[in-house]
Design an enzyme around this catalytic site. Structure first.
Site, PDB file in Angstrom:
ATOM      1  N   LEU A   1       0.846  -1.199   0.000  1.00 50.87           N
ATOM      2  CA  LEU A   1       0.000   0.000   0.000  1.00 50.87           C
ATOM      3  C   LEU A   1       0.883   1.252   0.000  1.00 50.87           C
ATOM      4  O   LEU A   1       0.777   2.102  -0.877  1.00 50.87           O
ATOM      5  CB  LEU A   1      -0.921  -0.009   1.233  1.00 50.87           C
ATOM      6  CG  LEU A   1      -1.714   1.266   1.497  1.00 50.87           C
ATOM      7  CD1 LEU A   1      -2.789   1.469   0.419  1.00 50.87           C
ATOM      8  CD2 LEU A   1      -2.401   1.201   2.877  1.00 50.87           C
ATOM      9  N   SER A   2       1.777   1.344   0.981  1.00 48.02           N
ATOM     10  CA  SER A   2       2.605   2.548   1.145  1.00 48.02           C
ATOM     11  C   SER A   2       3.561   2.737  -0.023  1.00 48.02           C
ATOM     12  O   SER A   2       3.922   1.781  -0.704  1.00 48.02           O
ATOM     13  CB  SER A   2       3.432   2.449   2.429  1.00 48.02           C
ATOM     14  OG  SER A   2       2.593   2.361   3.540  1.00 48.02           O
TER      15      SER A   2
ATOM     16  N   SER B   1       1.025   5.888  15.408  1.00 48.35           N
ATOM     17  CA  SER B   1       0.179   6.189  16.582  1.00 48.35           C
ATOM     18  C   SER B   1      -0.655   7.443  16.320  1.00 48.35           C
ATOM     19  O   SER B   1      -1.792   7.554  16.795  1.00 48.35           O
ATOM     20  CB  SER B   1       1.050   6.383  17.823  1.00 48.35           C
ATOM     21  OG  SER B   1       1.631   5.148  18.176  1.00 48.35           O
TER      22      SER B   1
ATOM     23  N   GLU C   1       1.505  -0.187   9.807  1.00 49.49           N
ATOM     24  CA  GLU C   1       0.035  -0.361   9.745  1.00 49.49           C
ATOM     25  C   GLU C   1      -0.700   0.816  10.393  1.00 49.49           C
ATOM     26  O   GLU C   1      -1.759   0.656  11.007  1.00 49.49           O
ATOM     27  CB  GLU C   1      -0.362  -1.723  10.317  1.00 49.49           C
ATOM     28  CG  GLU C   1       0.317  -2.846   9.507  1.00 49.49           C
ATOM     29  CD  GLU C   1      -0.216  -4.227   9.755  1.00 49.49           C
ATOM     30  OE1 GLU C   1      -1.413  -4.366   9.957  1.00 49.49           O
ATOM     31  OE2 GLU C   1       0.591  -5.182   9.700  1.00 49.49           O
TER      32      GLU C   1
ATOM     33  N   GLY D   1      -5.454  -5.796  10.398  1.00 51.64           N
ATOM     34  CA  GLY D   1      -3.996  -5.835  10.577  1.00 51.64           C
ATOM     35  C   GLY D   1      -3.571  -5.215  11.895  1.00 51.64           C
ATOM     36  O   GLY D   1      -2.635  -5.683  12.555  1.00 51.64           O
TER      37      GLY D   1
ATOM     38  N   GLN E   1      15.840  -0.346  32.074  1.00 49.64           N
ATOM     39  CA  GLN E   1      16.196   0.395  33.298  1.00 49.64           C
ATOM     40  C   GLN E   1      16.403  -0.569  34.472  1.00 49.64           C
ATOM     41  O   GLN E   1      17.351  -0.429  35.244  1.00 49.64           O
ATOM     42  CB  GLN E   1      15.076   1.402  33.618  1.00 49.64           C
ATOM     43  CG  GLN E   1      15.484   2.503  34.584  1.00 49.64           C
ATOM     44  CD  GLN E   1      16.573   3.402  34.021  1.00 49.64           C
ATOM     45  OE1 GLN E   1      16.756   3.485  32.808  1.00 49.64           O
ATOM     46  NE2 GLN E   1      17.316   4.053  34.898  1.00 49.64           N
ATOM     47  N   ILE E   2      15.545  -1.544  34.578  1.00 48.52           N
ATOM     48  CA  ILE E   2      15.650  -2.516  35.679  1.00 48.52           C
ATOM     49  C   ILE E   2      16.926  -3.346  35.544  1.00 48.52           C
ATOM     50  O   ILE E   2      17.551  -3.712  36.532  1.00 48.52           O
ATOM     51  CB  ILE E   2      14.369  -3.399  35.722  1.00 48.52           C
ATOM     52  CG1 ILE E   2      13.196  -2.545  36.213  1.00 48.52           C
ATOM     53  CG2 ILE E   2      14.557  -4.629  36.610  1.00 48.52           C
ATOM     54  CD1 ILE E   2      11.817  -3.182  36.061  1.00 48.52           C
TER      55      ILE E   2
HETATM   56  N1  CAA Z   1     -13.218   0.751   6.664  1.00 47.84           N
HETATM   57  C1  CAA Z   1     -13.921   0.936   5.520  1.00 47.84           C
HETATM   58  N2  CAA Z   1     -13.917   2.113   4.848  1.00 47.84           N
HETATM   59  C2  CAA Z   1     -13.181   3.115   5.338  1.00 47.84           C
HETATM   60  C3  CAA Z   1     -12.424   2.993   6.520  1.00 47.84           C
HETATM   61  C4  CAA Z   1     -12.471   1.751   7.193  1.00 47.84           C
HETATM   62  N3  CAA Z   1     -11.782   1.539   8.320  1.00 47.84           N
HETATM   63  N4  CAA Z   1     -11.789   4.164   6.758  1.00 47.84           N
HETATM   64  C5  CAA Z   1     -12.124   4.998   5.778  1.00 47.84           C
HETATM   65  N5  CAA Z   1     -12.976   4.368   4.915  1.00 47.84           N
HETATM   66  C6  CAA Z   1     -13.628   4.930   3.713  1.00 47.84           C
HETATM   67  C7  CAA Z   1     -14.470   6.127   4.089  1.00 47.84           C
HETATM   68  O1  CAA Z   1     -15.772   5.744   4.477  1.00 47.84           O
HETATM   69  C8  CAA Z   1     -14.466   6.940   2.811  1.00 47.84           C
HETATM   70  O2  CAA Z   1     -15.393   6.390   1.918  1.00 47.84           O
HETATM   71  P1  CAA Z   1     -16.396   7.330   1.053  1.00 47.84           P
HETATM   72  O3  CAA Z   1     -15.494   8.258   0.283  1.00 47.84           O
HETATM   73  O4  CAA Z   1     -17.153   6.383   0.205  1.00 47.84           O
HETATM   74  O5  CAA Z   1     -17.229   8.072   2.048  1.00 47.84           O
HETATM   75  C9  CAA Z   1     -13.087   6.666   2.221  1.00 47.84           C
HETATM   76  O6  CAA Z   1     -12.645   5.434   2.818  1.00 47.84           O
HETATM   77  C10 CAA Z   1     -12.105   7.762   2.542  1.00 47.84           C
HETATM   78  O7  CAA Z   1     -12.045   7.883   3.944  1.00 47.84           O
HETATM   79  P2  CAA Z   1     -11.359   9.130   4.661  1.00 47.84           P
HETATM   80  O8  CAA Z   1     -11.910  10.396   4.076  1.00 47.84           O
HETATM   81  O9  CAA Z   1     -11.488   8.904   6.124  1.00 47.84           O
HETATM   82  O10 CAA Z   1      -9.849   8.971   4.170  1.00 47.84           O
HETATM   83  P3  CAA Z   1      -8.542   9.810   4.541  1.00 47.84           P
HETATM   84  O11 CAA Z   1      -7.788  10.038   3.315  1.00 47.84           O
HETATM   85  O12 CAA Z   1      -8.910  10.974   5.398  1.00 47.84           O
HETATM   86  O13 CAA Z   1      -7.694   8.745   5.372  1.00 47.84           O
HETATM   87  C11 CAA Z   1      -6.823   7.603   7.292  1.00 47.84           C
HETATM   88  C12 CAA Z   1      -8.052   8.177   6.555  1.00 47.84           C
HETATM   89  C13 CAA Z   1      -7.389   6.925   8.522  1.00 47.84           C
HETATM   90  C14 CAA Z   1      -5.844   8.683   7.690  1.00 47.84           C
HETATM   91  C15 CAA Z   1      -6.153   6.555   6.375  1.00 47.84           C
HETATM   92  O14 CAA Z   1      -5.549   7.153   5.268  1.00 47.84           O
HETATM   93  C16 CAA Z   1      -5.111   5.689   7.078  1.00 47.84           C
HETATM   94  O15 CAA Z   1      -5.462   4.733   7.761  1.00 47.84           O
HETATM   95  N6  CAA Z   1      -3.816   6.016   6.893  1.00 47.84           N
HETATM   96  C17 CAA Z   1      -2.733   5.160   7.386  1.00 47.84           C
HETATM   97  C18 CAA Z   1      -2.396   4.108   6.374  1.00 47.84           C
HETATM   98  C19 CAA Z   1      -1.608   2.974   6.959  1.00 47.84           C
HETATM   99  O16 CAA Z   1      -1.965   2.421   8.002  1.00 47.84           O
HETATM  100  N7  CAA Z   1      -0.541   2.577   6.269  1.00 47.84           N
HETATM  101  C20 CAA Z   1       0.253   1.450   6.652  1.00 47.84           C
HETATM  102  C21 CAA Z   1       0.564   0.623   5.438  1.00 47.84           C
HETATM  103  S1  CAA Z   1       0.699  -1.102   5.606  1.00 47.84           S
HETATM  104  C22 CAA Z   1       2.237  -1.405   6.273  1.00 47.84           C
HETATM  105  O17 CAA Z   1       2.530  -0.876   7.286  1.00 47.84           O
HETATM  106  C23 CAA Z   1       3.188  -2.321   5.553  1.00 47.84           C
HETATM  107  C24 CAA Z   1       3.438  -3.661   6.116  1.00 47.84           C
HETATM  108  O18 CAA Z   1       3.883  -4.508   5.386  1.00 47.84           O
HETATM  109  C25 CAA Z   1       3.208  -4.025   7.546  1.00 47.84           C
END
Ligand code: CAA
Length: 383
Positions: free
Chosen positions: A126-127, A367, A364, A243, A337-338
């Site tokens: 994703l990222s 914070s 994922e 996740g 620390q301990i």
């Molecule tokens: N479930 C279902 N739909 C969701 C949702 C959820 N939890 N959260 C948002 N949506 C939907 C919304 O309903 C909205 O839909 P509509 O347009 O139809 O209304 C759409 O998604 C957009 O939502 P937002 O306007 O809330 O989106 P945003 O751009 O403001 O982002 C955010 C919200 C929470 C900041 C999100 O971008 C986010 O979680 N960012 C962090 C991403 C992340 O965790 N990345 C880690 C990558 S994985 C990794 O780490 C790699 C690995 O290998 C471990």
């Protein structure tokens, strides 16, 4: 353990995971961390135990268990080795889950048996180098050409990226549509045009690979799409809700291991003519460590129970990840620390636990992102 009553089956899973972690995982954790070695042997054994596709129904070759069982097993693995734990977590939560929840029957049959049996390993893309917390600004593009999509771009921070056989990819199919122009795909890693490039040198979880992956005119059939065009952002967000339960569990495992190390050390180490465990200053520290650990575990189990009940658990999984990750960081700091100076050396496990804890506050969803998710829900709920 908390008052949450486990079923007989869950008790058995816990004992199996605990025994495996003690006999096989813990003994090689320090060496794999030091050498940055992917624990292939352990992943194979976890596959045999049914840990790589725990929530995948038996009809698709999985263990057919619930999320609580997954959390129970994963905590045991993570308490022994956070790297081995996240390899298991990514395959279960970020790969099997979206295929199961959103894939076509054909995709489920084609991919889940191999992923659940450990014949194949999965990763989640994703990222990007310039899009982490804000994945909607991604630049990786999948352009439709007749019955195919041609993918170009770069993905970053891909756990399991170097070893994976299969990838769940989130890419833009129509950048003009923002969130609604993003789609999800399932792609075999040996597809021409998929290039695993840079591997990161990291502070912790050193026995896992974290890769950048480039796509150069990578052509995949339309049938590689999960769900419909434009579903990708929601698929990604839903996948991350699950996740985050896995990462929260990883943090619980790390914090638990650090507490156990600290308590054992404090009962052996002498100062001023007595064991340091008899000093109230340390006892208070350990009391707070144990309390925060228990609270983290309960939040995590709550999110898992809600997932099992098909409730909306976005806020609860964000709370669990936020609290458990910050607890893991705090508890590992106290555990060092301990231990005093010894805790700062590689001779004691608390040093690597401290390094491993940090990532749980980042991947994922950082914070800060968890706070965004929680705050939005709180503001919506309380009128
Ligand atoms: N479930 C279902 N739909 C969701 C949702 C959820 N939890 N959260 C948002 N949506 C939907 C919304 O309903 C909205 O839909 P509509 O347009 O139809 O209304 C759409 O998604 C957009 O939502 P937002 O306007 O809330 O989106 P945003 O751009 O403001 O982002 C955010 C919200 C929470 C900041 C999100 O971008 C986010 O979680 N960012 C962090 C991403 C992340 O965790 N990345 C880690 C990558 S994985 C990794 O780490 C790699 C690995 O290998 C471990």
């Amino acid at each position: 353990m908390s008052i949450i009553t486990l079923t007989e089956e869950q008790e058995l899973i816990k004992m199996t995971a605990k025994d495996f972690a003690a006999r096989e995982v813990r003994p090689e954790a320090a060496r794999n961390d030091r050498e940055g070695k992917f624990p292939k042997r352990l992943v194979d054994k976890m596959s045999e135990l049914g840990f790589m596709g725990m929530m995948v129904p038996e009809e698709y070759g999985g263990s057919g268990l619930d999320c609580v069982s997954y959390v129970i097993a994963l905590e045991e693995i993570c308490a022994a080795c956070a790297s081995t734990g996240i390899i298991m977590s990514v395959n279960n939560s970020l790969v099997c889950n979206p295929i199961l929840a959103f894939g076509s029957e054909k995709q489920k049959q084609a991919y889940l048996p191999d992923l659940a049996s450990g014949k194949k390993l999965g990763c989640f893309s994703l990222s990007e180098p310039d899009a982490g917390s804000d994945p909607a600004s991604m630049r990786t593009i999948a352009l439709r050409k007749n019955d195919s999509y041609v993918i170009n771009g770069a993905k970053a921070w891909i756990t399991n990226g170097a070893e994976a056989d299969v990838m769940v990819l989130i890419a833009a199919t129509d950048p003009s549509k923002g969130h609604h122009g993003i789609s999800a795909f399932i792609i075999d890693m040996d597809t021409p045009g998929v290039n695993v490039a840079k591997l990161e040198h990291k502070l912790g979880i050193k026995a896992t690979s974290t890769a950048q992956i480039y796509f150069e005119d990578c052509k995949v059939p339309r049938s590689a799409m999960i769900g419909h065009e434009g579903d990708g952002f929601k698929i990604a967000m839903t996948t991350l809700d699950g996740g985050r339960i896995g990462v929260a569990t990883q943090a619980v495992g790390i914090a638990r291991a650090a507490l156990e190390e600290a308590v054992r050390y404090s009962k052996e180490r002498q100062a001023f003519g007595r064991t340091i465990s008899s000093f109230q200053g340390l006892q208070f520290m350990m009391a707070d460590m144990a309390t925060r650990l228990e609270a983290s575990r309960l939040l995590t189990l709550q999110a898992a129970v809600m997932k099992d009940k098909h409730m909306n658990y976005s806020k609860e999984s964000a709370m669990a990840k936020l609290y458990a990750a910050e607890t893991a960081m705090w508890v590992t700091t106290k555990a060092i620390q301990i231990h005093g100076g010894y805790g700062y050396t590689v001779d004691y496990p608390v040093e690597s636990l401290f390094r491993d804890a940090k990532i749980t506050e980042i991947y994922e969803g950082t914070s800060e992102i968890q706070r965004v998710v929680i705050a939005r829900e709180v503001l919506r709920e309380i009128v």
